[in-house]
Motif scaffolding. Structure first.
Motif, PDB file in Angstrom:
ATOM      1  N   SER A 153       0.840  -1.196   0.000  1.00 31.60           N
ATOM      2  CA  SER A 153       0.000   0.000   0.000  1.00 31.60           C
ATOM      3  C   SER A 153       0.871   1.240   0.000  1.00 31.60           C
ATOM      4  CB  SER A 153      -0.907   0.012   1.236  1.00 31.60           C
ATOM      5  OG  SER A 153      -1.547   1.264   1.379  1.00 31.60           O
ATOM      6  N   LYS A 154       0.330   2.299  -0.528  1.00 32.07           N
ATOM      7  CA  LYS A 154       0.970   3.609  -0.390  1.00 32.07           C
ATOM      8  C   LYS A 154       1.224   3.936   1.076  1.00 32.07           C
ATOM      9  CE  LYS A 154      -1.663   6.822   0.254  1.00 32.07           C
ATOM     10  NZ  LYS A 154      -2.305   7.418   1.453  1.00 32.07           N
ATOM     11  N   ASN A 208       2.095  -1.020  -4.877  1.00 29.52           N
ATOM     12  CA  ASN A 208       1.487  -0.190  -3.826  1.00 29.52           C
ATOM     13  C   ASN A 208       0.234   0.491  -4.368  1.00 29.52           C
ATOM     14  OD1 ASN A 208       3.299  -0.681  -1.778  1.00 29.52           O
ATOM     15  ND2 ASN A 208       4.591   1.081  -2.229  1.00 29.52           N
ATOM     16  N   ASP A 266      -3.425   2.625  -3.845  1.00 31.30           N
ATOM     17  CA  ASP A 266      -3.983   3.592  -2.884  1.00 31.30           C
ATOM     18  C   ASP A 266      -5.438   3.823  -3.226  1.00 31.30           C
ATOM     19  OD1 ASP A 266      -4.014   5.408  -0.732  1.00 31.30           O
ATOM     20  OD2 ASP A 266      -3.847   7.089  -2.129  1.00 31.30           O
ATOM     21  N   THR A 314      -4.355  13.442  -5.820  1.00 34.25           N
ATOM     22  CA  THR A 314      -3.292  12.842  -6.631  1.00 34.25           C
ATOM     23  C   THR A 314      -2.818  13.811  -7.704  1.00 34.25           C
ATOM     24  OG1 THR A 314      -4.768  11.874  -8.297  1.00 34.25           O
ATOM     25  CG2 THR A 314      -4.374  10.586  -6.301  1.00 34.25           C
ATOM     26  N   VAL A 331       9.489  -1.463  -6.383  1.00 37.28           N
ATOM     27  CA  VAL A 331       8.184  -1.027  -5.903  1.00 37.28           C
ATOM     28  C   VAL A 331       7.517  -0.219  -7.007  1.00 37.28           C
ATOM     29  CG1 VAL A 331       6.949   0.349  -4.186  1.00 37.28           C
ATOM     30  CG2 VAL A 331       8.992  -0.934  -3.517  1.00 37.28           C
ATOM     31  N   ASN A 367       4.258   2.081  -7.522  1.00 39.42           N
ATOM     32  CA  ASN A 367       3.107   2.758  -6.937  1.00 39.42           C
ATOM     33  C   ASN A 367       2.009   2.913  -7.986  1.00 39.42           C
ATOM     34  OD1 ASN A 367       4.381   3.084  -4.474  1.00 39.42           O
ATOM     35  ND2 ASN A 367       5.149   5.141  -4.951  1.00 39.42           N
ATOM     36  N   ASP A 427      -1.122   4.837  -7.534  1.00 41.50           N
ATOM     37  CA  ASP A 427      -1.876   5.661  -6.604  1.00 41.50           C
ATOM     38  C   ASP A 427      -2.360   6.973  -7.220  1.00 41.50           C
ATOM     39  OD1 ASP A 427       0.508   6.990  -6.895  1.00 41.50           O
ATOM     40  OD2 ASP A 427       1.187   6.696  -4.821  1.00 41.50           O
ATOM     41  N   ALA A 466       4.683   9.615  -1.597  1.00 47.14           N
ATOM     42  CA  ALA A 466       4.963   8.176  -1.719  1.00 47.14           C
ATOM     43  C   ALA A 466       6.056   7.890  -2.731  1.00 47.14           C
ATOM     44  CB  ALA A 466       3.684   7.433  -2.117  1.00 47.14           C
TER      45      ALA A 466
END
Length: 702
Positions: free
Chosen positions: A579-580, A621, A623, A659, A689, A691, A693, A699
């Motif tokens: 997750s974020k 990750n 979000d 965002t 990783v 993201n 999100d 992040a």
């Protein structure tokens, strides 16, 4: 009711009411008959055999009546045959091809001429068996590969046995590769013997016919029933079945399953030396009777008879020595490596002995069928359906050997004849026409939390790209499996119950995965839950459940998955859905955020450890995936809304507005991130990783 409708060895499925609905439409009745025959695997194998009907059509050019044959096209299956799967050809033009035929040395050129006989140029591609139907005078024809008939066709005394059963009402043609000349021979034997109700092709199969679709159906069933009844009356008379039992005290069903699951990843890894294979396992009673018998070695070495059998199984199986399979893990693996190497050398020697100047290059030399006395049969092929069908075909071959040995002596097809079928240029052309594999073809994916929003989206996208998928979870299992199989096919999707805190439950779900598909390549740890509370309200129980499910669960699943991946020796992927919140500190989130951070760092640690095994470990990750997510059914939405001082209804826009891209994140977006890690696009990426999100600057990893 028809007086001959008492059958014990075949299924009479004809529905008079259904047939009445189709009355007057000969093609519809032909398709109906075909589907009924294909529904009984005792009558023919999947995609095996073909059926036909000859009807009067109006020639679109001359406007005059013309006799046209509808026949199953190349590569189809009569059990699911539709008009789209049929070729249709002018019967007169097929007969005119006799003037163009130049003999056995020029058989293959005739297939190209079939295109000039097509009534509908847009119909399915005609198969090599087209002239076998077209040159016979009968309106309705069935060509099948019933085990009972092939048992007689593959017997040393097959022709004599045929006369014992049917007198002079059946004809016999010795083995010959299908083609135009075999069609001419069928035409001649019928002309010379007008009393025939059918013809047996030595080592191959059966031709039967009738004036109506129903007559052909009944004739076919009666002939097969008579053959099966004759065999049934002779089992055990001449000698014990398969020479009697050699292994009488083999493992029980539970132990067979345990042994199969423990060994199948090793077998899969060895069978995948040229391309990644999928597996199938069966301990069917017919298989066990064969593999536990005294005659296993003798009969397995003879190879299969019917071309449909060995095209899918290779001419011979690999037989394991049960004594050698009882040692320690390392010793068993060393034994199997040597056995596979010897099989490959033997197969290449077979190719070298039999090849022609224009033969296609040698294909994958690994075994398709592996027989383990006491345990059962394993099959490996490029996709799950083909692996399953190969096991079914070898079971058919076992039935054939059983019947032939009961009444005579089983004879496999001569090696050169088998090669001529396996490496037939027309067969090679068919293989070249197959669609290219998808990016995840041959891969097996295991997804925890697989029935929820993100997990289900991941399962569906992996399936779309060719993977077989096991969706594990605590609920919605039957519903999810039904829907996935309906959408993607019955062979590629499985669900299994799991509690990620129960190592035994995890082990059982992996056993189901291995027994269904052969191993595991992709593991997606997506199971999770969320609790949003300020520090003062977070209980020890909250802390424990979050860290247990998210951290310990990821650890336990990964630990067992890696053990299987190492057995296979094929590398693999682990993708952890974190997750974020593992990177960004937010309010009212101490337990969840801490657990997500632990998931992130565990991923890095595993990536560092597993690189030598070519096992990649990466993290996605997400979000604020709101739609369809189980997390938002658990009170998390209310907790986050409270933390931000807004209503639950305002959450989607709240997350989107914060965002950089101003976009709402969907479950499908997370699935695409998983896909890019596992489909080869990032084959040299591990410990990374990604993201997803919408762009949260806090992040940013770097």
């Amino acid at each position: 009711m028809h007086p001959t409708l008492t059958f014990q060895h075949v299924s009479y499925l004809w529905d008079e009411a259904k047939a009445a609905e189709l009355a007057g439409d000969e093609v519809a009745l032909f398709l109906y008959r075909s589907n009924l025959l294909g529904a009984d695997l005792r009558l023919t194998n999947y995609a095996g055999g073909n059926t036909s009907v000859k009807i009067q059509e109006t020639d679109p050019v001359s406007g005059q009546p013309a006799e046209v044959m509808w026949v199953k096209g190349s590569g189809g299956d009569i059990g699911t045959l539709t008009k789209a799967g049929c070729a249709n050809l002018y019967v007169e033009k097929l007969h005119q091809l006799k003037n163009r035929y130049r003999g056995l040395a020029h058989e293959d050129e005739m297939v190209g001429l079939f295109e000039y006989c097509l009534f509908d140029p847009k119909c399915a591609t005609p198969s090599i068996d087209t002239p076998l139907h077209g040159l016979l005078p009968f309106k309705h024809i069935d060509h099948l590969h019933p085990d009972a008939l092939i048992a007689i066709a593959a017997s040393k005394d097959g022709e004599k046995i045929m006369h014992d059963i049917w007198g002079d009402t059946m004809g016999w043609l010795p083995w010959q590769k299908p083609g135009f000349d075999l069609g001419l021979q069928l035409e001649k034997i019928v002309q010379d013997n007008p009393n025939l109700r059918g013809v047996i092709l030595g080592g191959h199969g059966l031709f039967t016919w009738g004036e109506t679709s129903y007559d052909s159906y009944i004739n076919t069933l009666e002939v097969i029933e008579m053959a099966a009844t004759y065999l049934e009356a002779n089992y055990g008379k001449k000698s014990p079945v398969f020479g009697g039992v050699k292994l009488a005290d083999g493992p029980d069903a539970t132990e067979r399953r345990r042994l199969a699951a423990a060994t199948m990843p090793v077998l899969r890894g060895l069978a995948s030396s040229q391309r990644r294979m999928l597996g199938h396992y069966t301990d069917d009673a017919r298989v066990l009777e064969f593999v536990n018998s005294n005659d296993l070695g003798r009969l397995a070495a003879k190879g299969t008879s019917c071309p449909d059998h060995f095209l899918r199984t290779k001419i011979r199986p690999l037989v394991l020595d049960p004594a050698q399979m009882q040692g320690d893990t390392a010793g068993v693996k060393t034994y199997l490596e040597g056995l596979f190497a010897a099989y490959r050398e033997d197969y290449k020697a077979y190719y070298d002995r039999c090849k022609h100047d224009n033969s296609p290059a040698v294909r994958d030399a690994n075994p398709v069928i592996i027989l383990w006395p006491g345990v059962g049969l394993f099959s490996f092929s490029k996709d799950k359906q083909t692996a399953r069908v190969a096991a079914e075909f070898y079971t058919n071959a076992i039935n054939v050997m059983r019947g032939a040995e009961a009444v005579s002596e089983y004879q496999g097809l001569a090696e050169q004849e088998a090669f001529n079928i396996e490496y037939w240029l027309l067969e090679e052309a068919k293989l070249q026409r197959m669609p290219k594999p998808k990016s995840l073809s041959g891969q097996i994916a295991y997804v925890t939390g697989g029935t929820g929003g993100i997990g289900l989206a991941i399962c569906e996208l992996l399936l779309q790209n060719g993977a077989c998928v096991v969706a594990t979870d605590r609920d919605r299992l039957d519903e999810t499996q039904t829907n996935l199989r309906k959408k993607f096919g019955k062979d590629v999707a499985l669900t299994a119950p799991i509690d990620v805190l129960d190592a035994d439950a995890i082990a059982e779900s992996f056993r189901q995965t291995v027994l269904q598909f052969g191993g595991v390549d992709i593991v997606v740890n997506c199971a999770g839950l969320s609790i949003s509370k300020p520090l003062s309200e977070t209980t020890q129980a909250d802390w424990d459940i979050l860290n247990d499910v998210l951290v310990k669960g990821q650890f336990l699943v990964s630990q067992q998955a890696v053990a299987i991946q190492r057995q296979q020796g094929l590398g693999g992927d682990i993708v952890n859905i974190a997750s974020k919140n593992g990177l960004v500190a937010g309010p009212n989130n101490v337990a969840y955020g801490t657990a997500k951070a632990a998931q992130l760092h565990m991923s890095r640690l595993l990536a560092a450890e597993l690189g030598a095994d070519k096992i990649r470990v990466n993290t996605v990750n997400p979000d604020a995936v709101l739609r369809g997510s189980k997390i938002w059914e658990s009170g998390w939405a209310e907790g986050r809304a409270k933390a931000y001082g807004i209503s639950v209804a305002e959450l989607p826009q709240h997350y989107a507005k914060r965002t950089l891209l101003g976009e709402e994140v969907l479950a499908e977006d997370i699935a695409k991130a998983v896909l890019v890690f596992v489909d080869g696009s990032l084959a040299k990426s591990t410990g990374n990783v990604l993201n997803v999100d919408g762009g949260v600057a806090m992040a940013f990893v770097r």
